[in-house]
Motif scaffolding. Structure first.
Motif, PDB file in Angstrom:
ATOM      1  N   MET A   1       0.835  -1.190   0.000  1.00  0.00           N
ATOM      2  CA  MET A   1       0.000   0.000   0.000  1.00  0.00           C
ATOM      3  C   MET A   1       0.877   1.250   0.000  1.00  0.00           C
ATOM      4  N   ALA A   2       0.433   2.263  -0.736  1.00  0.00           N
ATOM      5  CA  ALA A   2       1.157   3.530  -0.791  1.00  0.00           C
ATOM      6  C   ALA A   2       0.169   4.648  -1.100  1.00  0.00           C
ATOM      7  N   PRO A   3       0.411   5.856  -0.604  1.00  0.00           N
ATOM      8  CA  PRO A   3      -0.454   6.986  -0.930  1.00  0.00           C
ATOM      9  C   PRO A   3      -0.328   7.337  -2.416  1.00  0.00           C
ATOM     10  N   PRO A   4      -1.283   8.072  -2.959  1.00  0.00           N
ATOM     11  CA  PRO A   4      -1.121   8.577  -4.324  1.00  0.00           C
ATOM     12  C   PRO A   4       0.182   9.369  -4.431  1.00  0.00           C
ATOM     13  N   ARG A   5       0.862   9.235  -5.538  1.00  0.00           N
ATOM     14  CA  ARG A   5       2.171   9.880  -5.684  1.00  0.00           C
ATOM     15  C   ARG A   5       2.108  11.380  -5.432  1.00  0.00           C
ATOM     16  N   ALA A   6       1.014  12.015  -5.858  1.00  0.00           N
ATOM     17  CA  ALA A   6       0.892  13.467  -5.724  1.00  0.00           C
ATOM     18  C   ALA A   6       0.858  13.918  -4.265  1.00  0.00           C
ATOM     19  N   LEU A   7       0.494  13.015  -3.352  1.00  0.00           N
ATOM     20  CA  LEU A   7       0.392  13.384  -1.944  1.00  0.00           C
ATOM     21  C   LEU A   7       1.617  12.976  -1.126  1.00  0.00           C
ATOM     22  N   CYS A   8       2.518  12.215  -1.729  1.00  0.00           N
ATOM     23  CA  CYS A   8       3.663  11.711  -0.972  1.00  0.00           C
ATOM     24  C   CYS A   8       4.610  12.814  -0.512  1.00  0.00           C
ATOM     25  N   THR A   9       4.696  13.880  -1.273  1.00  0.00           N
ATOM     26  CA  THR A   9       5.657  14.935  -0.933  1.00  0.00           C
ATOM     27  C   THR A   9       4.999  16.108  -0.227  1.00  0.00           C
ATOM     28  N   ASP A  10       3.730  15.997   0.123  1.00  0.00           N
ATOM     29  CA  ASP A  10       3.018  17.103   0.762  1.00  0.00           C
ATOM     30  C   ASP A  10       2.995  16.882   2.278  1.00  0.00           C
ATOM     31  N   ASN A  11       3.923  17.532   2.992  1.00  0.00           N
ATOM     32  CA  ASN A  11       4.010  17.345   4.438  1.00  0.00           C
ATOM     33  C   ASN A  11       2.733  17.780   5.147  1.00  0.00           C
ATOM     34  N   ALA A  12       2.096  18.829   4.640  1.00  0.00           N
ATOM     35  CA  ALA A  12       0.872  19.322   5.285  1.00  0.00           C
ATOM     36  C   ALA A  12      -0.218  18.259   5.262  1.00  0.00           C
ATOM     37  N   VAL A  13      -0.342  17.560   4.135  1.00  0.00           N
ATOM     38  CA  VAL A  13      -1.353  16.508   4.028  1.00  0.00           C
ATOM     39  C   VAL A  13      -1.027  15.363   4.982  1.00  0.00           C
ATOM     40  N   MET A  14       0.244  14.983   5.039  1.00  0.00           N
ATOM     41  CA  MET A  14       0.632  13.860   5.908  1.00  0.00           C
ATOM     42  C   MET A  14       0.385  14.184   7.377  1.00  0.00           C
ATOM     43  N   VAL A  15       0.734  15.400   7.791  1.00  0.00           N
ATOM     44  CA  VAL A  15       0.529  15.799   9.182  1.00  0.00           C
ATOM     45  C   VAL A  15      -0.964  15.895   9.496  1.00  0.00           C
ATOM     46  N   ALA A  16      -1.724  16.498   8.576  1.00  0.00           N
ATOM     47  CA  ALA A  16      -3.160  16.646   8.805  1.00  0.00           C
ATOM     48  C   ALA A  16      -3.860  15.293   8.878  1.00  0.00           C
ATOM     49  N   TRP A  17      -3.449  14.358   8.023  1.00  0.00           N
ATOM     50  CA  TRP A  17      -4.085  13.035   8.027  1.00  0.00           C
ATOM     51  C   TRP A  17      -3.793  12.306   9.337  1.00  0.00           C
ATOM     52  N   THR A  18      -2.577  12.448   9.825  1.00  0.00           N
ATOM     53  CA  THR A  18      -2.246  11.868  11.123  1.00  0.00           C
ATOM     54  C   THR A  18      -3.152  12.441  12.202  1.00  0.00           C
ATOM     55  N   GLY A  19      -3.378  13.754  12.156  1.00  0.00           N
ATOM     56  CA  GLY A  19      -4.265  14.393  13.119  1.00  0.00           C
ATOM     57  C   GLY A  19      -5.685  13.870  13.028  1.00  0.00           C
ATOM     58  N   VAL A  20      -6.164  13.657  11.806  1.00  0.00           N
ATOM     59  CA  VAL A  20      -7.519  13.134  11.610  1.00  0.00           C
ATOM     60  C   VAL A  20      -7.659  11.755  12.244  1.00  0.00           C
ATOM     61  N   GLU A  21      -6.667  10.880  11.979  1.00  0.00           N
ATOM     62  CA  GLU A  21      -6.734   9.519  12.519  1.00  0.00           C
ATOM     63  C   GLU A  21      -6.714   9.529  14.049  1.00  0.00           C
ATOM     64  N   ARG A  22      -5.906  10.392  14.627  1.00  0.00           N
ATOM     65  CA  ARG A  22      -5.836  10.465  16.091  1.00  0.00           C
ATOM     66  C   ARG A  22      -7.133  11.053  16.666  1.00  0.00           C
ATOM     67  N   LEU A  23      -7.667  12.082  16.015  1.00  0.00           N
ATOM     68  CA  LEU A  23      -8.876  12.720  16.512  1.00  0.00           C
ATOM     69  C   LEU A  23     -10.058  11.760  16.493  1.00  0.00           C
ATOM     70  N   ARG A  24     -10.122  10.923  15.458  1.00  0.00           N
ATOM     71  CA  ARG A  24     -11.197   9.938  15.371  1.00  0.00           C
ATOM     72  C   ARG A  24     -11.217   9.004  16.575  1.00  0.00           C
ATOM     73  N   LEU A  25     -10.050   8.760  17.146  1.00  0.00           N
ATOM     74  CA  LEU A  25      -9.931   7.842  18.283  1.00  0.00           C
ATOM     75  C   LEU A  25      -9.928   8.575  19.624  1.00  0.00           C
ATOM     76  N   GLY A  26     -10.184   9.873  19.574  1.00  0.00           N
ATOM     77  CA  GLY A  26     -10.213  10.653  20.806  1.00  0.00           C
ATOM     78  C   GLY A  26      -8.838  10.930  21.387  1.00  0.00           C
ATOM     79  N   MET A  27      -7.807  10.818  20.571  1.00  0.00           N
ATOM     80  CA  MET A  27      -6.435  11.054  21.046  1.00  0.00           C
ATOM     81  C   MET A  27      -6.105  12.524  20.855  1.00  0.00           C
ATOM     82  N   GLN A  28      -6.121  13.285  21.937  1.00  0.00           N
ATOM     83  CA  GLN A  28      -5.877  14.718  21.875  1.00  0.00           C
ATOM     84  C   GLN A  28      -4.812  15.115  22.882  1.00  0.00           C
ATOM     85  N   ASP A  29      -4.032  16.114  22.515  1.00  0.00           N
ATOM     86  CA  ASP A  29      -3.015  16.669  23.405  1.00  0.00           C
ATOM     87  C   ASP A  29      -3.357  18.121  23.686  1.00  0.00           C
ATOM     88  N   ASP A  30      -2.989  18.596  24.880  1.00  0.00           N
ATOM     89  CA  ASP A  30      -3.234  20.012  25.154  1.00  0.00           C
ATOM     90  C   ASP A  30      -2.163  20.856  24.469  1.00  0.00           C
TER      91      ASP A  30
END
Length: 212
Positions: A158-187
């Motif tokens: 599995m790999a992300p679409p090539r166009a998104l592999c070099t976009d740090n903002a997308v990678m960071v935001a997606w990580t945030g989405v996955e954590r938020l879905r699970l209620g994982m929040q930091d102050d």
């Protein structure tokens, strides 16, 4: 799972993306180096220059690309040209990319085997998944080679679409989405760190001096 990782290996010097960028600079290509090297390599002979495969065949899953980058620099110096010819540039790009691919496949193969040894109970019957991500995952040559390793080991690739592999903002935001879905929040008092270990239980990386 999200936020639950076990580090099997890491770079002990340069990251592979850093090696691509530095190699691109050495052979007169632009920045970012990854796309420039990939494009030039498509026109070159990967067998013309003899370049090393650091750590290939050694035990473990760690990576090393500093020696490969240094070998490119020495090859450029030996050519003794102020500006490399297009043929030299293409051949060096192809040789470097092939060497990086050999190292990557060897280390990933070791990691898959190490991962499988750690599985217990019902987990042994679950299909394995190999994910590649980050800037270098946009390189189609490397994708294809690592996908072959996964297939040989019976793993899904599995790999992300090539166009998104070099976009740090997308990678960071997606990580945030996955954590938020699970209620994982930091102050907002969480301290920034230049190198944040995904696996805080892992021993310090060889040569790196930090848990990264």
């Amino acid at each position: 799972g999200v936020g639950d990782y076990r580090r099997l290996g890491t770079t002990i010097d340069d990251a592979i993306g850093e090696a691509f960028d530095k190699t691109a600079n050495l052979i007169g290509l632009g920045y970012p180096g990854g796309p420039a090297v990939e494009k030039a390599a498509a026109l070159g002979d990967p067998k013309r220059f003899k370049l090393p495969r650091p750590l290939k065949g050694r035990p473990g899953c760690d990576f090393s690309f500093s020696g490969l980058k240094t070998a490119v620099r020495r090859t450029v110096e030996a050519l003794d040209q102020k500006i490399l010819s297009p043929e030299d540039t293409a051949d060096l790009a192809a040789g470097f990319q092939a060497a990086a691919g050999d190292v990557l496949c060897d280390r990933v193969g070791h990691a898959i085997k190490a991962h499988c040894k750690l599985l217990t109970g019902a987990m042994r019957d679950q299909p394995g998944i190999l994910v590649v991500a980050g800037g270098v995952a946009a390189n189609q040559y490397l994708r294809d080679r690592v996908a072959d390793v996964a297939a040989d080991e019976g793993f899904r690739f599995m790999a992300p679409p090539r166009a998104l592999c070099t976009d740090n903002a997308v990678m960071v935001a997606w990580t945030g989405v996955e954590r938020l879905r699970l209620g994982m929040q930091d102050d907002l008092n969480t301290p920034p760190r230049a190198r944040w270990p995904l696996d805080p239980t892992a021993p310090p990386a060889t040569g790196a001096g930090v848990k990264a």
